[in-house]
Design a protein around this motif. Structure first.
Motif, PDB file in Angstrom:
ATOM      1  N   ASN A  87       8.666  -8.754   9.958  1.00  0.00           N
ATOM      2  CA  ASN A  87       7.465  -8.091   9.457  1.00  0.00           C
ATOM      3  C   ASN A  87       6.887  -6.433  10.606  1.00  0.00           C
ATOM      4  OD1 ASN A  87       4.708  -7.884   8.619  1.00  0.00           O
ATOM      5  ND2 ASN A  87       3.540  -8.851  10.297  1.00  0.00           N
ATOM      6  N   ILE A  88       6.130  -5.787  10.289  1.00  0.00           N
ATOM      7  CA  ILE A  88       6.243  -4.366  11.533  1.00  0.00           C
ATOM      8  C   ILE A  88       4.257  -4.826  11.755  1.00  0.00           C
ATOM      9  CG2 ILE A  88       6.057  -2.896  10.070  1.00  0.00           C
ATOM     10  CD1 ILE A  88       6.805  -0.987  12.606  1.00  0.00           C
ATOM     11  N   HIS A  89       4.073  -4.580  12.978  1.00  0.00           N
ATOM     12  CA  HIS A  89       2.534  -4.616  13.338  1.00  0.00           C
ATOM     13  C   HIS A  89       2.478  -3.734  14.279  1.00  0.00           C
ATOM     14  CE1 HIS A  89      -1.053  -6.556  13.983  1.00  0.00           C
ATOM     15  NE2 HIS A  89      -1.288  -6.560  14.930  1.00  0.00           N
ATOM     16  N   PRO A  90       1.332  -2.940  13.922  1.00  0.00           N
ATOM     17  CA  PRO A  90       0.690  -1.960  14.591  1.00  0.00           C
ATOM     18  C   PRO A  90       0.340  -2.417  15.842  1.00  0.00           C
ATOM     19  CG  PRO A  90      -1.179  -2.109  13.075  1.00  0.00           C
ATOM     20  CD  PRO A  90       0.386  -3.440  12.518  1.00  0.00           C
ATOM     21  N   ALA A  91       0.531  -3.008  17.057  1.00  0.00           N
ATOM     22  CA  ALA A  91       0.070  -2.942  18.293  1.00  0.00           C
ATOM     23  C   ALA A  91       0.852  -3.717  18.682  1.00  0.00           C
ATOM     24  CB  ALA A  91      -1.094  -4.244  18.425  1.00  0.00           C
ATOM     25  N   GLU A 125       5.805   6.124  15.335  1.00  0.00           N
ATOM     26  CA  GLU A 125       6.659   4.936  16.333  1.00  0.00           C
ATOM     27  C   GLU A 125       7.058   3.395  15.428  1.00  0.00           C
ATOM     28  OE1 GLU A 125       8.151   6.022  19.010  1.00  0.00           O
ATOM     29  OE2 GLU A 125       6.996   7.841  18.884  1.00  0.00           O
ATOM     30  N   GLU A 126       6.846   3.325  14.745  1.00  0.00           N
ATOM     31  CA  GLU A 126       6.756   2.298  13.833  1.00  0.00           C
ATOM     32  C   GLU A 126       8.164   3.307  12.611  1.00  0.00           C
ATOM     33  OE1 GLU A 126       3.621   0.798  10.967  1.00  0.00           O
ATOM     34  OE2 GLU A 126       1.977   1.074  12.517  1.00  0.00           O
ATOM     35  N   HIS A 127       7.918   4.086  11.951  1.00  0.00           N
ATOM     36  CA  HIS A 127       8.715   4.434  12.136  1.00  0.00           C
ATOM     37  C   HIS A 127      10.143   4.360  12.484  1.00  0.00           C
ATOM     38  CE1 HIS A 127       5.606   6.521   8.897  1.00  0.00           C
ATOM     39  NE2 HIS A 127       5.869   5.416   8.977  1.00  0.00           N
ATOM     40  N   ALA A 160       6.419  -4.407   5.350  1.00  0.00           N
ATOM     41  CA  ALA A 160       5.783  -3.210   5.425  1.00  0.00           C
ATOM     42  C   ALA A 160       4.577  -3.361   4.795  1.00  0.00           C
ATOM     43  CB  ALA A 160       6.805  -2.615   5.285  1.00  0.00           C
ATOM     44  N   GLY A 161       3.254  -3.891   5.585  1.00  0.00           N
ATOM     45  CA  GLY A 161       2.156  -3.747   5.210  1.00  0.00           C
ATOM     46  C   GLY A 161       2.220  -4.094   3.977  1.00  0.00           C
ATOM     47  N   PHE A 162       2.622  -5.663   3.899  1.00  0.00           N
ATOM     48  CA  PHE A 162       2.171  -6.736   3.291  1.00  0.00           C
ATOM     49  C   PHE A 162       1.203  -7.283   3.120  1.00  0.00           C
ATOM     50  CE2 PHE A 162       3.208 -10.623   0.526  1.00  0.00           C
ATOM     51  CZ  PHE A 162       2.890 -10.338  -0.515  1.00  0.00           C
ATOM     52  N   GLY A 213      -4.971  -3.492  14.353  1.00  0.00           N
ATOM     53  CA  GLY A 213      -4.315  -4.091  15.637  1.00  0.00           C
ATOM     54  C   GLY A 213      -4.427  -2.692  15.779  1.00  0.00           C
ATOM     55  N   GLN A 214      -4.835  -1.684  15.635  1.00  0.00           N
ATOM     56  CA  GLN A 214      -5.192  -0.156  16.053  1.00  0.00           C
ATOM     57  C   GLN A 214      -7.286  -0.470  16.547  1.00  0.00           C
ATOM     58  OE1 GLN A 214      -4.508  -0.752  13.222  1.00  0.00           O
ATOM     59  NE2 GLN A 214      -2.774   0.586  12.683  1.00  0.00           N
ATOM     60  N   LYS A 215      -7.577  -0.875  15.493  1.00  0.00           N
ATOM     61  CA  LYS A 215      -9.287  -0.533  16.339  1.00  0.00           C
ATOM     62  C   LYS A 215      -9.992  -1.295  16.480  1.00  0.00           C
ATOM     63  CE  LYS A 215     -13.598  -1.109  14.277  1.00  0.00           C
ATOM     64  NZ  LYS A 215     -14.183  -1.685  15.879  1.00  0.00           N
ATOM     65  N   GLY A 265       0.624  -1.028  -0.145  1.00  0.00           N
ATOM     66  CA  GLY A 265      -0.200  -0.002  -0.338  1.00  0.00           C
ATOM     67  C   GLY A 265       0.485   1.144  -0.281  1.00  0.00           C
ATOM     68  N   ARG A 266       0.720   2.039   0.978  1.00  0.00           N
ATOM     69  CA  ARG A 266       1.178   3.580   1.185  1.00  0.00           C
ATOM     70  C   ARG A 266       2.631   3.576   1.513  1.00  0.00           C
ATOM     71  NH1 ARG A 266      -1.364   5.814   7.148  1.00  0.00           N
ATOM     72  NH2 ARG A 266      -0.092   3.576   7.340  1.00  0.00           N
ATOM     73  N   GLY A 267       3.001   2.379   1.886  1.00  0.00           N
ATOM     74  CA  GLY A 267       4.687   2.379   1.448  1.00  0.00           C
ATOM     75  C   GLY A 267       5.487   3.564   2.946  1.00  0.00           C
ATOM     76  N   SER A 268       4.766   3.828   3.946  1.00  0.00           N
ATOM     77  CA  SER A 268       5.471   4.832   5.046  1.00  0.00           C
ATOM     78  C   SER A 268       6.224   4.337   5.514  1.00  0.00           C
ATOM     79  CB  SER A 268       4.080   5.676   5.698  1.00  0.00           C
ATOM     80  OG  SER A 268       3.928   5.012   6.851  1.00  0.00           O
ATOM     81  N   ASN A 269       6.701   2.844   5.715  1.00  0.00           N
ATOM     82  CA  ASN A 269       8.023   2.850   6.480  1.00  0.00           C
ATOM     83  C   ASN A 269       8.422   2.320   5.761  1.00  0.00           C
ATOM     84  OD1 ASN A 269       6.670   1.225   9.593  1.00  0.00           O
ATOM     85  ND2 ASN A 269       5.082   1.132   8.616  1.00  0.00           N
ATOM     86  N   PHE A 270       8.498   1.392   4.013  1.00  0.00           N
ATOM     87  CA  PHE A 270       9.588   2.183   3.190  1.00  0.00           C
ATOM     88  C   PHE A 270       9.990   2.961   3.532  1.00  0.00           C
ATOM     89  CE2 PHE A 270       9.573   2.118  -1.656  1.00  0.00           C
ATOM     90  CZ  PHE A 270      10.860   1.790  -1.247  1.00  0.00           C
TER      91      PHE A 270
HETATM   92  C1  GRF Z   1       0.813  -0.001   8.842  1.00  0.00           C
HETATM   93  O1  GRF Z   1       0.827   0.501   9.812  1.00  0.00           O
HETATM   94  C2  GRF Z   1       2.005  -2.423   9.737  1.00  0.00           C
HETATM   95  O2  GRF Z   1       2.441  -2.084  10.579  1.00  0.00           O
HETATM   96  C3  GRF Z   1       1.058  -2.719   9.125  1.00  0.00           C
HETATM   97  O3  GRF Z   1       0.217  -2.116   7.672  1.00  0.00           O
HETATM   98  C4  GRF Z   1       0.700  -0.465   7.848  1.00  0.00           C
HETATM   99  C5  GRF Z   1       0.997   0.105   6.201  1.00  0.00           C
HETATM  100  O4  GRF Z   1       1.530   1.278   6.207  1.00  0.00           O
HETATM  101  N1  GRF Z   1       1.640  -3.932   9.169  1.00  0.00           N
HETATM  102  P1  GRF Z   1       2.294   0.989   5.242  1.00  0.00           P
HETATM  103  O5  GRF Z   1       2.705   0.998   4.069  1.00  0.00           O
HETATM  104  O6  GRF Z   1       3.929   0.917   5.679  1.00  0.00           O
HETATM  105  O7  GRF Z   1       2.660   2.835   5.733  1.00  0.00           O
END
Ligand code: GRF
Length: 207
Positions: free
Chosen positions: A112-116, A178-180, A92-94, A126-128, A13-18
């Motif tokens: 992997n990164i997880h939002p919780a 914080e993920e970033h 990263a958001g795969f 995970g946030q909701k 998706g958006r790719g902000s972690n990338f």
């Molecule tokens: C992030 O919240 C990550 O933790 C989850 O998916 C989202 C991806 O966001 N796995 P982005 O594409 O990196 O902006």
């Protein structure tokens, strides 16, 4: 100069972690470089950023089943990663559950990164889930990928407070900041060879 570890990022998706990882890789002395971006989605924002910044990117069709990937696409990704001498795969958001050859060959070398704060609130949204449950703190987790969903050994967690007036969006935004930080830190530790897995625990050695 010491050769930097080549990493591949998988993003849907958006790719902000990338982008955060790519930013870290531009810092002097950072021990990794992004050699490849793989997406399953031709519309992914991550692809636009990769093209703009000269990072090699490919789209691989993972099949029609939402959340799952075909064994052929896993094989294709593995071959490509091997060809590019990728040593670490970062999800990263795969939005697919990785299985097959890629997972087998990159066992212990995939993050992997997880939002919780795992092991709470695994899976989607995970946030909701955290908000609905009423926890006072949530955050993000970078973990190794194993055969189950969001269960692998944990490298880094960052905590954020949940406010009474939070919406899913406002909490997600606080966690994302914080993920970033967390993902580049985790990749730095991995690429510098400072991690050791003992059972479920990931131990960090000094520089
Ligand atoms: C992030 O919240 C990550 O933790 C989850 O998916 C989202 C991806 O966001 N796995 P982005 O594409 O990196 O902006």
């Amino acid at each position: 100069m010491k050769e930097r570890m080549k990493i591949a990022v998988l993003a849907s998706g958006r790719g902000s972690n990338f982008m955060a990882l790519a930013g870290a890789c531009r810092e002097e002395g950072y021990p990794a470089e992004i050699a490849l971006l793989i997406s399953d989605n031709t519309e992914a924002g991550a692809l636009v950023f990769a093209r703009e910044t000269g990072i090699e990117s490919v789209v691989i069709d993972c099949g029609p089943k939402r959340g799952s990937m075909s064994l052929e696409s896993s094989e294709e990704m593995y071959r490509l990663c091997r060809k590019r001498r990728i040593e670490l795969v970062c999800l990263a958001g795969f939005m697919r559950i990785v299985k097959g050859r890629l997972l087998e060959e990159y066992a212990g070398r995939m993050l992997n990164i997880h939002p919780a704060l795992l092991p709470s609130f695994k899976g989607l949204h995970g946030q909701k889930q955290a908000l609905d449950y009423g926890v006072r703190y949530s955050g993000c987790t970078v973990h190794f990928v194993d055969t189950e969903i969001d269960t692998g050994p944990i490298l880094i967690q960052k905590v954020v407070p949940v406010m009474e007036d939070d919406s899913e969006d406002s909490l997600s935004e606080r966690i994302l900041a914080e993920e970033h930080k967390a993902y580049p830190e985790a990749v730095r530790l991995y690429a510098a060879g400072r991690l050791r897995i003992e059972g479920r625990r990931v131990l960090t050695s000094d520089e």
